[in-house]
Design a protein around this motif. Structure first.
Motif, PDB file in Angstrom:
ATOM      1  N   HIS A   1     123.145 115.739  32.607  1.00 35.79           N
ATOM      2  CA  HIS A   1     122.319 114.759  33.327  1.00 35.79           C
ATOM      3  C   HIS A   1     120.902 114.683  32.768  1.00 35.79           C
ATOM      4  CE1 HIS A   1     120.913 118.449  35.234  1.00 35.79           C
ATOM      5  NE2 HIS A   1     119.943 117.770  35.803  1.00 35.79           N
TER       6      HIS A   1
ATOM      7  N   PRO B   1     124.348 106.966  34.841  1.00 34.12           N
ATOM      8  CA  PRO B   1     125.520 107.813  35.086  1.00 34.12           C
ATOM      9  C   PRO B   1     126.657 107.644  34.081  1.00 34.12           C
ATOM     10  CG  PRO B   1     124.739 106.845  37.139  1.00 34.12           C
ATOM     11  CD  PRO B   1     123.987 106.166  36.031  1.00 34.12           C
TER      12      PRO B   1
ATOM     13  N   GLY C   1     126.763 109.816  31.044  1.00 37.38           N
ATOM     14  CA  GLY C   1     127.003 111.182  31.493  1.00 37.38           C
ATOM     15  C   GLY C   1     128.460 111.403  31.842  1.00 37.38           C
TER      16      GLY C   1
ATOM     17  N   GLN D   1     129.557 116.285  37.998  1.00 43.36           N
ATOM     18  CA  GLN D   1     129.431 114.835  38.111  1.00 43.36           C
ATOM     19  C   GLN D   1     128.413 114.468  39.189  1.00 43.36           C
ATOM     20  OE1 GLN D   1     133.388 113.324  38.805  1.00 43.36           O
ATOM     21  NE2 GLN D   1     133.971 113.484  36.653  1.00 43.36           N
TER      22      GLN D   1
ATOM     23  N   ASP E   1     125.606 115.696  39.631  1.00 47.46           N
ATOM     24  CA  ASP E   1     124.262 115.714  39.053  1.00 47.46           C
ATOM     25  C   ASP E   1     123.840 114.362  38.492  1.00 47.46           C
ATOM     26  OD1 ASP E   1     125.021 118.326  39.485  1.00 47.46           O
ATOM     27  OD2 ASP E   1     124.737 118.983  37.414  1.00 47.46           O
ATOM     28  N   LEU E   2     124.816 113.529  38.159  1.00 42.56           N
ATOM     29  CA  LEU E   2     124.530 112.274  37.469  1.00 42.56           C
ATOM     30  C   LEU E   2     123.990 111.196  38.396  1.00 42.56           C
ATOM     31  CD1 LEU E   2     127.747 112.083  35.272  1.00 42.56           C
ATOM     32  CD2 LEU E   2     125.501 112.967  34.606  1.00 42.56           C
ATOM     33  N   TYR E   3     124.104 111.415  39.690  1.00 41.73           N
ATOM     34  CA  TYR E   3     123.732 110.386  40.656  1.00 41.73           C
ATOM     35  C   TYR E   3     122.557 110.861  41.517  1.00 41.73           C
ATOM     36  CZ  TYR E   3     128.140 108.407  39.117  1.00 41.73           C
ATOM     37  OH  TYR E   3     129.140 107.889  38.336  1.00 41.73           O
TER      38      TYR E   3
ATOM     39  N   GLN F   1     115.954 113.820  42.767  1.00 41.29           N
ATOM     40  CA  GLN F   1     117.212 114.488  43.070  1.00 41.29           C
ATOM     41  C   GLN F   1     116.958 115.520  44.154  1.00 41.29           C
ATOM     42  OE1 GLN F   1     118.596 115.823  39.083  1.00 41.29           O
ATOM     43  NE2 GLN F   1     120.385 114.567  39.509  1.00 41.29           N
TER      44      GLN F   1
END
Length: 287
Positions: free
Chosen positions: A54, A60, A63, A113, A115-117, A181
């Motif tokens: 990320h 996203p 990633g 996954q 972490d990407l959002y 985040q």
């Protein structure tokens, strides 16, 4: 053969990667035999690659593509590049030699996954599930390099991962806030009257400090449980859990700075080495 065509030393590459991006785990490998150390560094390098995806993408989708490559590699369906990727090559060797469960490695990829959002971590239960598939899984996988798997080791690994992962959530709060985040559970934050917007604005408020304080106490409980379980596992496995010696130090810094959780608290490499060396020498993992 030209310089650009020279083969990459996979073991050295993994060691450099872990030393640069996960120094506490790197330092812990200095206390195990060379043969096992190579496999451990392969596992930790794989984690460093996956957990940092990320940081290298702004959207996203790229990633997701990078993470899918690792999923495909573990499943034996990657399209090219496996032999030329030193981390993948070293990891596959460790999997074969130590019979590592591919399913656990795949779940680690899947967990990242999130972490990407920009979705906030919703609850403590959700965070514990995330950490079980990441930090706890790393302890469990590493332990398999040193000894046969057992319920006692996996039980210790779960609490050790929760303690370490939660300590890292607090340590990364300033960085994550700057990226919008939130790994600090939103439910816990709201229970104390805090808000996600205040965290992202990096406001020092009593509500945020209270949430961080309670979160740190939860981490301390997992740490205490993990430390109490160390005597139940074979001595050969205990170096895997040396990072717990630094978790206590991390949590101590959190307690001292609970009223200012947005001040970065970088770890000194010399202090890491000293803490882990003392723990290994005295067998005082909580030192």
């Amino acid at each position: 053969m030209s310089v650009t065509e020279a083969p990459i030393d996979g073991a050295a590459f993994c060691a450099d990667l872990v030393r640069s991006h996960d120094f506490v785990r790197y330092a812990s490998t200095l206390f195990v035999p060379a043969a096992e150390r190579r496999a451990l560094l392969a596992i930790y390098a794989f984690n460093a690659e996956v957990s940092r995806v990320h940081e290298h993408v702004s959207q996203p989708l790229p990633g997701e593509i990078r993470l899918q490559w690792w999923t495909d590699m573990l499943g034996g369906t990657a399209h090219g590049g496996v032999e030329g990727n030193p981390v993948a090559a070293e990891l596959l060797q460790a999997i074969r030699k130590h019979r590592l469960p591919v399913s656990a490695l795949s779940r680690l990829v899947e967990a990242h996954q999130f972490d990407l959002y920009n979705d906030p971590m919703p609850s403590m239960a959700a965070l514990e599930g995330y950490l079980a598939d990441t930090a706890s899984a790393l302890f469990s996988l590493a332990a398999r390099v040193m000894a046969r798997p057992s319920e006692e080791i996996d039980h210790l690994a779960r609490h050790a991962g929760l303690a370490q992962g939660m300590a890292q959530v607090v340590a990364a709060l300033p960085r994550d806030a700057a990226r919008h985040q939130l790994f600090l559970p939103l439910q816990l934050l709201q229970e104390h009257g805090g808000s996600m917007e205040a965290v992202f604005a990096r406001k020092q408020t009593p509500e945020i400090s209270a949430a961080v304080g309670q979160f740190a106490r939860e981490a301390q409980t997992h740490l205490d449980t993990a430390l109490s379980l160390l005597s139940d596992i074979p001595p050969a496995v205990r170096p895997i859990f040396l990072p717990l010696a630094y978790v206590r130090r991390d949590l101590g810094r959190v307690a001292q700075a609970a009223n200012d959780p947005f001040v970065p608290k970088p770890a000194s490499r010399l202090r890491v080495l000293w803490t882990l060396w003392r723990a290994a020498r005295t067998k005082d993992f909580g030192g």
